[in-house]
Design an enzyme around this catalytic site. Structure first.
Site, PDB file in Angstrom:
ATOM      1  N   HIS C  59       0.789  -1.511  -0.242  1.00  0.00           N
ATOM      2  CA  HIS C  59      -0.017  -0.171   0.050  1.00  0.00           C
ATOM      3  C   HIS C  59       0.830   1.075   0.418  1.00  0.00           C
ATOM      4  N   ASP C  88       6.855  19.827 -27.735  1.00  0.00           N
ATOM      5  CA  ASP C  88       7.120  19.083 -26.640  1.00  0.00           C
ATOM      6  C   ASP C  88       8.284  19.454 -25.305  1.00  0.00           C
ATOM      7  N   TRP C 132       6.847   0.276   4.443  1.00  0.00           N
ATOM      8  CA  TRP C 132       7.427   1.476   2.522  1.00  0.00           C
ATOM      9  C   TRP C 132       9.112   1.877   3.255  1.00  0.00           C
ATOM     10  N   SER C 162      13.334   5.417 -13.875  1.00  0.00           N
ATOM     11  CA  SER C 162      12.479   5.969 -14.587  1.00  0.00           C
ATOM     12  C   SER C 162      12.612   7.759 -14.531  1.00  0.00           C
ATOM     13  N   SER C 163      12.423   8.041 -12.695  1.00  0.00           N
ATOM     14  CA  SER C 163      12.044   8.978 -12.126  1.00  0.00           C
ATOM     15  C   SER C 163      12.728   9.859 -12.524  1.00  0.00           C
ATOM     16  N   HIS C 246      12.695  12.438   2.999  1.00  0.00           N
ATOM     17  CA  HIS C 246      12.490  12.905   2.979  1.00  0.00           C
ATOM     18  C   HIS C 246      12.492  13.966   1.788  1.00  0.00           C
ATOM     19  N   GLU C 248      11.683  12.904  -0.681  1.00  0.00           N
ATOM     20  CA  GLU C 248      10.791  12.277  -1.621  1.00  0.00           C
ATOM     21  C   GLU C 248       9.256  13.209  -0.744  1.00  0.00           C
ATOM     22  N   TYR C 250       8.346  16.141  -0.484  1.00  0.00           N
ATOM     23  CA  TYR C 250       8.526  16.917  -1.100  1.00  0.00           C
ATOM     24  C   TYR C 250       8.782  17.065  -1.916  1.00  0.00           C
ATOM     25  N   SER C 261      -1.752  26.475  -6.858  1.00  0.00           N
ATOM     26  CA  SER C 261      -0.636  28.217  -6.922  1.00  0.00           C
ATOM     27  C   SER C 261      -1.750  28.483  -8.029  1.00  0.00           C
ATOM     28  N   HIS C 295      14.809  14.007  11.226  1.00  0.00           N
ATOM     29  CA  HIS C 295      13.422  13.806  12.285  1.00  0.00           C
ATOM     30  C   HIS C 295      12.845  11.856  11.568  1.00  0.00           C
ATOM     31  N   HIS C 296      13.473  11.567  10.890  1.00  0.00           N
ATOM     32  CA  HIS C 296      11.906  10.250  11.161  1.00  0.00           C
ATOM     33  C   HIS C 296      13.746   9.193  11.761  1.00  0.00           C
ATOM     34  N   THR C 321       6.285  27.279   3.784  1.00  0.00           N
ATOM     35  CA  THR C 321       5.237  26.216   4.390  1.00  0.00           C
ATOM     36  C   THR C 321       4.185  27.715   4.355  1.00  0.00           C
ATOM     37  N   LYS C 324       3.345  30.308   1.809  1.00  0.00           N
ATOM     38  CA  LYS C 324       2.353  29.580   0.719  1.00  0.00           C
ATOM     39  C   LYS C 324       1.213  29.384   1.135  1.00  0.00           C
ATOM     40  N   ARG C 443       1.793   1.749  14.649  1.00  0.00           N
ATOM     41  CA  ARG C 443       1.220   1.363  13.336  1.00  0.00           C
ATOM     42  C   ARG C 443       1.964  -0.039  12.602  1.00  0.00           C
TER      43      ARG C 443
HETATM   44  C1  HEA Z   1       0.721   8.360  -0.506  1.00  0.00           C
HETATM   45  C2  HEA Z   1      -0.386   7.874  -0.684  1.00  0.00           C
HETATM   46  C3  HEA Z   1      -1.594   7.464   0.316  1.00  0.00           C
HETATM   47  C4  HEA Z   1      -2.503   7.269  -0.185  1.00  0.00           C
HETATM   48  C5  HEA Z   1      -3.110   7.726  -0.860  1.00  0.00           C
HETATM   49  C6  HEA Z   1      -3.775   6.425   1.149  1.00  0.00           C
HETATM   50  C7  HEA Z   1      -3.991   6.224   1.055  1.00  0.00           C
HETATM   51  C8  HEA Z   1      -5.032   5.560   2.421  1.00  0.00           C
HETATM   52  N1  HEA Z   1      -4.625   5.098   3.306  1.00  0.00           N
HETATM   53 FE1  HEA Z   1      -2.697   4.622   3.794  1.00  0.00          FE
HETATM   54  N2  HEA Z   1      -0.687   4.923   3.468  1.00  0.00           N
HETATM   55  C9  HEA Z   1       0.468   5.833   2.888  1.00  0.00           C
HETATM   56  C10 HEA Z   1       0.184   6.065   2.037  1.00  0.00           C
HETATM   57  C11 HEA Z   1      -0.149   6.967   1.314  1.00  0.00           C
HETATM   58  N3  HEA Z   1      -1.879   6.378   2.254  1.00  0.00           N
HETATM   59  C12 HEA Z   1       2.591   4.955   3.392  1.00  0.00           C
HETATM   60  C13 HEA Z   1       2.879   6.161   3.149  1.00  0.00           C
HETATM   61  C14 HEA Z   1       1.638   4.650   4.603  1.00  0.00           C
HETATM   62  C15 HEA Z   1       2.502   3.504   5.708  1.00  0.00           C
HETATM   63  C16 HEA Z   1       3.077   2.312   4.744  1.00  0.00           C
HETATM   64  C17 HEA Z   1       4.114   1.705   6.484  1.00  0.00           C
HETATM   65  O1  HEA Z   1       4.023   1.529   6.472  1.00  0.00           O
HETATM   66  O2  HEA Z   1       4.721   0.915   5.040  1.00  0.00           O
HETATM   67  C18 HEA Z   1       0.390   4.037   5.213  1.00  0.00           C
HETATM   68  C19 HEA Z   1      -0.331   3.138   5.865  1.00  0.00           C
HETATM   69  C20 HEA Z   1      -1.869   3.050   5.898  1.00  0.00           C
HETATM   70  C21 HEA Z   1      -1.891   2.590   6.885  1.00  0.00           C
HETATM   71  C22 HEA Z   1      -0.924   1.798   7.996  1.00  0.00           C
HETATM   72  C23 HEA Z   1      -1.371   0.108   7.869  1.00  0.00           C
HETATM   73  C24 HEA Z   1      -0.204  -0.002   9.039  1.00  0.00           C
HETATM   74  O3  HEA Z   1       0.355   0.542   9.733  1.00  0.00           O
HETATM   75  O4  HEA Z   1      -0.296  -1.041   9.570  1.00  0.00           O
HETATM   76  C25 HEA Z   1      -3.826   2.956   6.817  1.00  0.00           C
HETATM   77  C26 HEA Z   1      -4.548   1.953   8.059  1.00  0.00           C
HETATM   78  O5  HEA Z   1      -5.671   2.362   8.222  1.00  0.00           O
HETATM   79  C27 HEA Z   1      -3.933   3.052   6.058  1.00  0.00           C
HETATM   80  C28 HEA Z   1      -5.027   3.301   5.520  1.00  0.00           C
HETATM   81  C29 HEA Z   1      -5.109   3.907   4.435  1.00  0.00           C
HETATM   82  C30 HEA Z   1      -7.040   4.565   3.274  1.00  0.00           C
HETATM   83  C31 HEA Z   1      -8.191   4.121   4.051  1.00  0.00           C
HETATM   84  C32 HEA Z   1      -6.883   5.138   2.076  1.00  0.00           C
HETATM   85  C33 HEA Z   1      -7.528   5.633   1.825  1.00  0.00           C
HETATM   86  O6  HEA Z   1      -7.104   7.295   1.426  1.00  0.00           O
HETATM   87  C34 HEA Z   1      -7.762   4.644   0.070  1.00  0.00           C
HETATM   88  C35 HEA Z   1      -8.246   5.088  -0.378  1.00  0.00           C
HETATM   89  C36 HEA Z   1      -8.178   4.826  -2.567  1.00  0.00           C
HETATM   90  C37 HEA Z   1      -9.748   4.157  -2.658  1.00  0.00           C
HETATM   91  C38 HEA Z   1     -10.132   3.110  -0.920  1.00  0.00           C
HETATM   92  C39 HEA Z   1      -9.509   3.631  -3.991  1.00  0.00           C
HETATM   93  C40 HEA Z   1     -10.611   2.531  -4.567  1.00  0.00           C
HETATM   94  C41 HEA Z   1     -11.412   2.640  -5.031  1.00  0.00           C
HETATM   95  C42 HEA Z   1     -12.267   2.047  -5.042  1.00  0.00           C
HETATM   96  C43 HEA Z   1     -12.780   0.509  -4.343  1.00  0.00           C
HETATM   97  C44 HEA Z   1     -13.335   2.062  -6.453  1.00  0.00           C
HETATM   98  C45 HEA Z   1     -14.149   0.894  -6.362  1.00  0.00           C
HETATM   99  C46 HEA Z   1     -13.478   0.812  -8.282  1.00  0.00           C
HETATM  100  C47 HEA Z   1     -12.935  -0.146  -8.922  1.00  0.00           C
HETATM  101  C48 HEA Z   1     -12.217  -1.413  -8.560  1.00  0.00           C
HETATM  102  C49 HEA Z   1     -12.626  -0.317 -10.609  1.00  0.00           C
HETATM  103  N4  HEA Z   1      -2.923   4.443   4.933  1.00  0.00           N
HETATM  104  C1  HEA Z   2       3.463  15.349   1.685  1.00  0.00           C
HETATM  105  C2  HEA Z   2       4.249  14.729   2.444  1.00  0.00           C
HETATM  106  C3  HEA Z   2       4.656  14.924   3.696  1.00  0.00           C
HETATM  107  C4  HEA Z   2       4.803  16.815   3.994  1.00  0.00           C
HETATM  108  C5  HEA Z   2       4.472  17.633   3.354  1.00  0.00           C
HETATM  109  C6  HEA Z   2       4.936  16.610   5.353  1.00  0.00           C
HETATM  110  C7  HEA Z   2       5.526  17.778   5.944  1.00  0.00           C
HETATM  111  C8  HEA Z   2       6.545  17.678   7.340  1.00  0.00           C
HETATM  112  N1  HEA Z   2       6.491  17.012   7.744  1.00  0.00           N
HETATM  113 FE1  HEA Z   2       6.265  15.267   7.389  1.00  0.00          FE
HETATM  114  N2  HEA Z   2       6.285  12.871   6.995  1.00  0.00           N
HETATM  115  C9  HEA Z   2       5.518  12.446   6.149  1.00  0.00           C
HETATM  116  C10 HEA Z   2       5.509  13.507   4.760  1.00  0.00           C
HETATM  117  C11 HEA Z   2       4.971  14.363   4.653  1.00  0.00           C
HETATM  118  N3  HEA Z   2       5.066  15.331   6.055  1.00  0.00           N
HETATM  119  C12 HEA Z   2       5.716  10.911   5.715  1.00  0.00           C
HETATM  120  C13 HEA Z   2       5.257  10.177   4.714  1.00  0.00           C
HETATM  121  C14 HEA Z   2       5.595  10.420   6.953  1.00  0.00           C
HETATM  122  C15 HEA Z   2       5.454   9.387   7.454  1.00  0.00           C
HETATM  123  C16 HEA Z   2       7.130   8.197   6.814  1.00  0.00           C
HETATM  124  C17 HEA Z   2       7.025   6.927   7.534  1.00  0.00           C
HETATM  125  O1  HEA Z   2       7.222   6.400   8.644  1.00  0.00           O
HETATM  126  O2  HEA Z   2       6.112   6.043   6.794  1.00  0.00           O
HETATM  127  C18 HEA Z   2       6.370  11.780   7.643  1.00  0.00           C
HETATM  128  C19 HEA Z   2       6.862  11.831   8.942  1.00  0.00           C
HETATM  129  C20 HEA Z   2       7.671  12.882   9.223  1.00  0.00           C
HETATM  130  C21 HEA Z   2       7.798  12.526  11.005  1.00  0.00           C
HETATM  131  C22 HEA Z   2       8.827  11.601  11.160  1.00  0.00           C
HETATM  132  C23 HEA Z   2       7.849  11.239  12.411  1.00  0.00           C
HETATM  133  C24 HEA Z   2       8.308   9.917  12.726  1.00  0.00           C
HETATM  134  O3  HEA Z   2       7.915   8.949  12.065  1.00  0.00           O
HETATM  135  O4  HEA Z   2       8.646   9.821  14.154  1.00  0.00           O
HETATM  136  C25 HEA Z   2       7.956  13.872  10.945  1.00  0.00           C
HETATM  137  C26 HEA Z   2       9.363  14.946  12.585  1.00  0.00           C
HETATM  138  O5  HEA Z   2       9.928  15.387  12.338  1.00  0.00           O
HETATM  139  C27 HEA Z   2       7.306  15.560  10.147  1.00  0.00           C
HETATM  140  C28 HEA Z   2       7.545  16.390  10.038  1.00  0.00           C
HETATM  141  C29 HEA Z   2       6.869  16.975   8.947  1.00  0.00           C
HETATM  142  C30 HEA Z   2       6.624  18.606   8.746  1.00  0.00           C
HETATM  143  C31 HEA Z   2       7.333  19.725  10.322  1.00  0.00           C
HETATM  144  C32 HEA Z   2       6.602  18.615   7.711  1.00  0.00           C
HETATM  145  C33 HEA Z   2       5.813  20.198   7.948  1.00  0.00           C
HETATM  146  O6  HEA Z   2       6.907  20.463   5.710  1.00  0.00           O
HETATM  147  C34 HEA Z   2       4.660  20.629   7.170  1.00  0.00           C
HETATM  148  C35 HEA Z   2       4.592  22.634   7.655  1.00  0.00           C
HETATM  149  C36 HEA Z   2       3.019  22.317   7.402  1.00  0.00           C
HETATM  150  C37 HEA Z   2       2.790  23.832   8.325  1.00  0.00           C
HETATM  151  C38 HEA Z   2       3.295  23.873   9.877  1.00  0.00           C
HETATM  152  C39 HEA Z   2       1.209  24.024   8.223  1.00  0.00           C
HETATM  153  C40 HEA Z   2       1.167  25.682   7.520  1.00  0.00           C
HETATM  154  C41 HEA Z   2       1.919  26.083   8.296  1.00  0.00           C
HETATM  155  C42 HEA Z   2       1.143  27.478   8.882  1.00  0.00           C
HETATM  156  C43 HEA Z   2      -0.259  27.446   8.731  1.00  0.00           C
HETATM  157  C44 HEA Z   2       1.826  28.373   9.264  1.00  0.00           C
HETATM  158  C45 HEA Z   2       1.762  28.732  10.854  1.00  0.00           C
HETATM  159  C46 HEA Z   2       2.810  27.015  11.520  1.00  0.00           C
HETATM  160  C47 HEA Z   2       3.205  27.332  12.949  1.00  0.00           C
HETATM  161  C48 HEA Z   2       3.416  28.825  13.333  1.00  0.00           C
HETATM  162  C49 HEA Z   2       3.840  26.148  13.334  1.00  0.00           C
HETATM  163  N4  HEA Z   2       6.656  13.966   9.041  1.00  0.00           N
HETATM  164 CU    CU Z   3      10.624  14.067   6.765  1.00  0.00          CU
END
Ligand code: HEA
Ligand code: HEA
Ligand code: CU
Ligand code: CUA
Lengths: 108, 196, 596, 332
Positions: C59, C88, C132, C162-163, C246, C248, C250, C261, C295-296, C321, C324, C443
């Protein structure tokens, strides 16, 4: 071929290339020399880093034409290079710190 | 490669050749690749729990010659470029071939070095030094191999008369790659061989 | 059919990216639904522990690498050349190569669900199961003997290629193929964010490539990069992964921010407030994103100094952020806001992303993160930023640009249904996760005890997930209906300011009959300073050369999965075949007459 | 800290009818470490809440006030405002200072170095159970950590195989158990009770089942527990089921994996010298009763996926198992 860019940054001549090569060879000889001369051992690392840095710069500037070429290329290369350098320093700090401080105390 | 040169004939907003720009971006990206490898080498330096260790096995005189060889190949490369740019395809061919040849010599040196290390008991599986050393220098060697293949391709094209002054950009880009591989070796030579 | 297989047209490749990535999104979503069904009640037994571990791994991997990144890529492909007035991308065949590599890499990864029997295991047995971010040393052969992790690491290597290829392509396209007069500070925000994203791609991917290569050497050739008995440390993997990981995240959010925007000004009928600041803050976010990876790893125990430094750099990202977000609100302020579905999603992005951003700030504080890390609180954070942020932003882009891409408008009524169902569904699904985590549920657990007191919250979350599924279903209906019933879009259904709206929908192969000359950042709008530009004529004044297709990028792409099969099946000749196919593809491609 | 208490039990949850007792909650701190974290979290939470309310309110007001109306004049094309940009750069930065300063202070306060007189325990994570070694007492046990009230505890955490993460939410934040490294947690529990914890880093098939319990006891209670644990295993009276069980144990594979002091030296599984005194088996998964023990010994992997305690070959008879259960239960 794009006339515009060709004329703007004319490349160095074979003469320059040869002179750079000569310097590169001298620097390499120096590096190996420094390595074998005991006197230099306390400062071996910084001296070697400076020497290889100089070689690096020479090749990039003259053989890869960055000196005369568009700044866009310098940016495309320089920015990641800078990033890479910072990352390397950070990694060394984080991992060597962790390994020596904790590994030494470590069980397991 | 050769035909895409015509892309440059189109308008570009920076007036720069697109392929050359892509190549510089590629080289920038490669910086991070080699940094990760070199950092790992450094981090694991002195962490091997069994030998052979670097100082017991690295052959500085031998590698110095390889380093010199690679430096000279860079010189050949720029001379090739200069020749092609002047339209002197006779020398262009000669220099291109010598560059590839020196590259092959370097690779030969690496094969000899690796074989010797294996005989002395250092393999990828032996210890951390083996892991990091072989993967780092092996990755570099793979880059050299690609470069040699590329240079030979250009050389054959030149022999066929299909590589001409109009394709100088192709040679320049090949040169960028080749010099970058050289520059990486400059760093590896210092960091791996000289700083022990 | 042939014309699609050999296409090098950025618009067709964009559509291919879209449909492929959306299919993977559905697969990832269905995996999520099974996860949620399993967790609907304590001691669930819908799937086994082993299957569950494969489900969340696939997932996360699918959503990140096969759904969100390529969905963004579909817009890079389709929209960026149009926004900068190009015919293109810089390297059309490289672009086709990127797509085919992505498709084959995705199929390779997902094949692992089905091919168990080939490895003397059950059908649902050999999919990746290390999470993941696949922490070493669990991923070493000693602890994961099956082919599961092999699929994962080889698949990711393929996708990385690819990327990277796309990254070089788009950097050059944006820097070098802009129409005359389009200075960098006239480039639309979406294209700008694409550029920043691609810089992150080409710098971040090499790092994980190396990390994965080490793992490969460990698993296939007996090296010890992450084996502590040999003096190594599994922490190295964490650094390499998060150095990539990280940036990634962004890579995942910046394109969506770019879309927002572009969408907000169109529907507020007001230029983007503080364009320069929005652009620079995007650049800054990309740049700062490189300095926060540890921070991870707060729970690893890097020491108080490293923790403090990474905590500070992480918190600082809130500043650009926030800038923006405030500029977006200022864009809306004083506007004449038309509540289209696209605008709904763009505003939804802001509203939901803030929640994820703020929980991110609570993560950024190491002591509090020690309680939150690896719990459902993090799962809440990632889904608010990824689903509430990226997915909302991407849907804004879909509703905004679909008319441009297909010539027909999506239904607004169904669109609003889609939006509200998704909005309610996602909050129901992901908001309770904050509490679930704070109340102590880790989790990646396939089961939990009723003792924890989080059963009801989990049920609620599951209901939310199925509401999301319903909303996606509504969207699919909308897509299908549009093919036949959609209202014709014309050149410009929204009154957009940027170049893509000056040409037909869908655009002709050559895009612009005449390459426009740009005099302003909002070329198609009348402002106090200038008159709108004239659209290029519908038919080109002179015939325009359009490059033909090519088979060779696809051929070259096929070399990669074949190469990957070699270590997986321990077959040397496959490696030779793969290399031969790759080389043949590249040579045929390089020497093929191809005029752009 | 009564100021925070009301938040710690979110009213929302009560409304949902799931009022507790939340044995694994981070919001019910019971040690100095957990409290420091909780205070900090509450602090950051309120800042975040304030930002949230302000930004969402602005967004809503903008949407409502400036929604499209027929006849509204074309909006003024404002392009930006330098002062405002500066303001909304500085304001968040200022807030972050208020978050960062207590953060750094707490980082150093909770860095894991306990006082010199702390009770030192080595924690070793295994797939999928926890081993506890009390160096100063010379005592080894598994899955249930006993500590005295009012004395600081200093844990040194490592792993025997893959990375785990040691976490007892009510007593404080987690630290990873990493092979080849030692990480530390120090805390001083402030209330007698039983607290639940769990491995938090994904560590393979039974990660979900790698739980643990901490028993915080009065000083004397802890002393009594330690005294019992230090004694050798109870010797079963001859002829009883337990005695037969001991014989089965001695001739089965058990001895290869389990230590019973003076009986067997195995180190792959938990030390069973006093297994009868534990309240749960299999790292907190099941109550320590005859039924579960019997099923566990008969087929552990079916109760705990992937468990490294495989089914015994040749299989044990029901009678053997019953005897073993009696024996293990006698090991109080
Ligand atoms: C990158 C984007 C992304 C998105 C979009 C989502 C979307 C969703 N995620 Fe996901 N999630 C992750 C990224 C994302 N996740 C990541 C990175 C992790 C960590 C994995 C890890 O720990 O390694 C995670 C982990 C994660 C967990 C934790 C699992 C665990 O730690 O044990 C859970 C649990 O509830 C969850 C739930 C969901 C749900 C309910 C959605 C929903 O929003 C999904 C919605 C989409 C659908 C429901 C589409 C289905 C459509 C249909 C059913 C239509 C039917 C039609 C046909 C079949 C033709 N996600
Ligand atoms: C789209 C992807 C995305 C984005 C944009 C961010 C944005 C941020 N993330 Fe997140 N992050 C993830 C995706 C993302 N993260 C994922 C996938 C993981 C888990 C990976 C995994 O373990 O599976 C993760 C995990 C993660 C961790 C590790 C947690 C842990 O495993 O223990 C931390 C720790 O610092 C963190 C911090 C932040 C912070 C500070 C931002 C900041 O960039 C956010 C900044 C935005 C705001 C703060 C809001 C707007 C700001 C204002 C309105 C201004 C005023 C605000 C203040 C004065 C506070 N993120
Ligand atoms: Cu991070
Ligand atoms: Cu041990 Cu998870």
């Amino acid at each position: 071929m794009n006339e515009h860019s060709q004329n703007e940054h004319s490349h160095p001549t074979a003469d320059v290339y040869l002179r750079v090569a000569a310097v590169l060879v001298i620097l390499t000889v120096l590096e190996v020399g420094v390595f074998y001369v005991p006197v230099f051992h306390p400062v071996l690392v910084p001296v070697l880093l400076v020497l290889s840095g100089a070689k690096f710069t020479l090749v990039v500037m003259f053989y890869m034409h960055l000196k005369a070429d568009s700044r866009v290329f310098t940016f495309l290369f320089g920015a990641p290079l800078l990033l890479a350098a910072v990352v390397m320093v950070a990694l060394l700090f984080l991992l060597l710190g962790a390994l020596t401080l904790r590994g030494a105390a470590g069980a397991g | 490669m050769t035909h895409a040169a015509s892309a440059a004939a189109h308008h570009t907003s920076l007036g720069l050749d697109s392929r050359k720009m892509a190549f510089w971006a590629f080289i920038g990206s490669e910086c991070l690749l080699f940094t990760s490898l070199i950092s790992t080498y450094l981090v694991y330096k002195g962490k091997s729990v069994v030998g052979p260790y670097p100082h017991e096995i690295l052959n500085i005189p031998f590698t110095s010659v390889s380093t010199f060889d690679l430096l000279m190949s860079s010189l050949m490369m720029v001379l090739a470029l200069a020749a092609v740019q002047r339209g002197d395809m006779r020398w262009g061919k000669i220099w291109l071939f010598s560059t590839a040849l020196l590259g092959l010599v370097f690779l030969g040196g690496q094969v000899i070095e690796f074989t010797e290390f294996v005989h002395k008991g250092l393999t990828l599986q032996t210890n951390l030094f083996g892991c990091t050393f072989f993967v780092l220098t092996g990755t570099h060697g793979a880059h050299v191999s690609v470069g040699v293949l590329w240079l030979l391709t250009l050389w054959v094209r030149a022999l066929q008369g299909k590589l001409t002054q109009a394709n100088a950009m192709t040679v320049e880009i090949t040169g960028l790659y080749w010099h970058f591989v050289d520059v990486v070796w400059i760093v590896i030579f210092t960091v791996v061989y000289l700083i022990q | 059919m042939k014309s699609w297989l050999t296409t090098t047209d950025h618009k067709r490749i964009g559509l291919l990216y879209f449909f492929t990535a959306f299919a993977f999104f559905l697969i990832g979503g269905i995996e999520a639904l099974v996860i949620r069904a399993q967790l609907a009640q304590p001691n669930g037994h819908l799937v086994t522990a082993e299957t569950y571990n494969q489900l969340f791994t696939m997932h996360g991997t699918t959503m990140v690498f096969l759904a969100l990144m390529p969905l963004s890529a579909s817009f890079f492909n389709y929209i960026v050349p149009l926004q900068i007035g190009a015919r293109d991308v810089a390297f059309p065949r490289l672009n086709a190569f990127s797509y085919w590599v992505f498709l084959l890499g995705g199929l390779f990864l997902n094949a692992s669900w089905l091919v168990g029997p080939l490895f003397h295991a059950g059908t649902l047995n050999v999919a990746p199961d290390g999470g993941w971010f696949g922490y070493a040393n669990l991923t070493e052969r000693q602890f994961s003997p099956g082919p599961n992790i092999d699929f994962w690491l080889l698949g990711l290597q393929i996708l990385g290629i690819s990327s990277l290829a796309a990254g070089f392509n788009f950097i050059v396209t944006i820097l070098n193929l802009r129409a005359p007069g389009m200075r960098m500070m006239r480039v639309p925000a979406f294209t700008w964010m694409t550029l920043v994203t691609q810089f992150l791609v080409i710098t971040a991917f090499p790092v994980i490539t190396v990390g994965l290569a080490f793992l490969m050497f460990d698993r296939f050739f007996g090296a010890h990069f992450y084996v502590h008995e040999a003096g190594a440390t599994p922490i190295l993997w964490q650094h390499l992964f998060w150095l990539f990981g990280h940036p990634e995240v962004y890579i995942l959010i910046l394109p969506a921010m770019g879309i927002v925007s572009d969408v907000l000004p169109t529907f507020a009928r007001k230029p983007l407030f503080g364009y320069t600041v929005v652009v620079y803050s995007g650049v800054l976010i990309g740049f700062m994103g490189w300095g926060v990876w540890s921070h991870h790893m707060f729970s690893v125990g890097l020491g108080p100094i490293a923790d403090s430094v990474f905590s500070a750099t992480t918190m600082l990202i809130a500043v650009p952020t926030g800038v923006k977000i405030f500029n977006w609100i200022a864009t809306l302020w004083g506007g004449d806001i038309r509540g289209t579905t696209a605008l709904h999603f763009a505003v939804g992005f802001i509203a939901m992303f803030i929640i994820g951003g703020l929980s991110g700030v609570t993560h950024a504080s190491p002591p509090t993160d020690l309680q939150q890390t690896d719990t459902y609180y993090v799962v809440a954070h990632i889904h608010y930023v990824l689903f509430g942020g990226t997915i909302m932003g991407l849907f804004a882009g879909i509703y905004y640009w679909w008319p441009k891409m297909t010539g027909r408008l999506l239904s607004e009524t169904l669109g609003k249904w889609h939006f509200w169902l998704q909005f309610v569904g996602m909050n129901l699904a992901f908001f309770p996760m904050h509490f679930i985590g704070l109340l102590g549920m880790p989790r990646r657990v396939y089961t939990y005890s009723p003792e924890l007191g989080v059963s009801d919250l989990n049920l609620l979350s599951t209901i939310g997930a199925f509401l999301i599924a319903l909303s996606i279903f509504v969207f699919l209906v909308n897509l299908l209906r549009t093919r036949t019933h959609g209202q014709r879009a014309g050149n410009d259904p929204w009154g957009g300011a940027t170049l893509e709206w000056s040409i037909a929908s869908p655009p002709p192969v050559y895009n612009f009959s005449v390459i426009p000359t740009v005099a302003n950042r909002l070329p198609r709008w009348k402002t106090e300073h200038h008159e709108p530009m004239r659209d290029p004529p519908a038919t080109p004044p002179a015939p325009i050369h359009v490059p033909g297709g090519s088979w060779w990028p696809m051929l070259a792409a096929f070399g990669l999965p074949i190469l990957a099969l070699a270590p997986l099946t321990h077959t040397l000749w496959l490696a030779l075949v793969g290399a031969a196919v790759l080389l043949a593809g590249i040579y045929l491609w390089a020497f093929e007459p191809f005029e752009v | 800290m009564p100021r925070y208490r009301w938040w710690s039990t979110p009213a929302v949850l009560f409304l949902l009818g799931c009022g507790g007792p939340f044995p694994q909650s981070t919001l019910h701190p019971h040690s100095d470490f957990a409290r420091a974290t909780d205070v900090l979290f509450t602090d950051i939470f309120w800042w975040a809440a304030a930002v949230f309310v302000v930004v969402e309110a602005l967004l809503l007001v903008a949407l409502i006030r400036f929604r499209h109306r027929e006849g509204r004049p074309a909006p003024k094309p404002t392009h930006g405002h330098t002062l405002m940009e500066i303001a909304w750069t500085l304001a968040p930065a200022a807030i972050l200072v208020f978050v960062a300063v207590p953060t750094v202070r707490t980082i150093f306060a909770t860095a894991g170095e306990g006082p010199a007189d702390a009770l030192k325990v080595d924690v070793i994570g295994h797939q999928w159970w926890w081993e506890f070694r009390y160096q100063e007492l010379g005592l080894v046990t598994a899955n249930e950590l006993h500590v005295p009230l009012g004395r600081a505890v200093q844990l040194s955490i490592t792993s025997a195989d893959v990375i785990h993460s040691f976490w007892i939410p009510p007593l404080g934040g987690k630290r990873d158990a990493i092979p080849g490294h030692v990480t530390r947690i120090a805390f001083r529990p402030d209330q007698v009770g039983e607290y639940a914890g769990q491995c938090a880093e994904f560590c393979g098939a039974s990660h979900a089942n790698m739980r643990l319990r901490v028993v915080v006891e009065s000083d004397s209670g802890f002393g009594r527990w330690a005294t019992v644990q230090l004694q050798g295993p109870a010797a079963p009276a001859p002829g009883t089921a337990a005695d037969r069980g001991k014989a089965v144990f001695a001739r089965s594979a058990c001895i290869g994996c389990h230590t019973i002091r003076g009986v067997s030296p195995g180190v792959i599984g938990p030390n069973l010298t006093h297994v009868g005194s534990r309240t749960t088996i299999a790292s907190g998964l099941f109550p320590n009763d005859s039924a579960h023990l019997a099923r566990w010994i008969g087929d552990a992997p079916s109760l705990k996926p992937g468990s490294l305690m495989t089914r015994m070959q040749p299989p044990l008879t029901d009678a053997d198992i019953a005897a073993l259960v009696a024996y293990l239960q006698s090991l109080q």
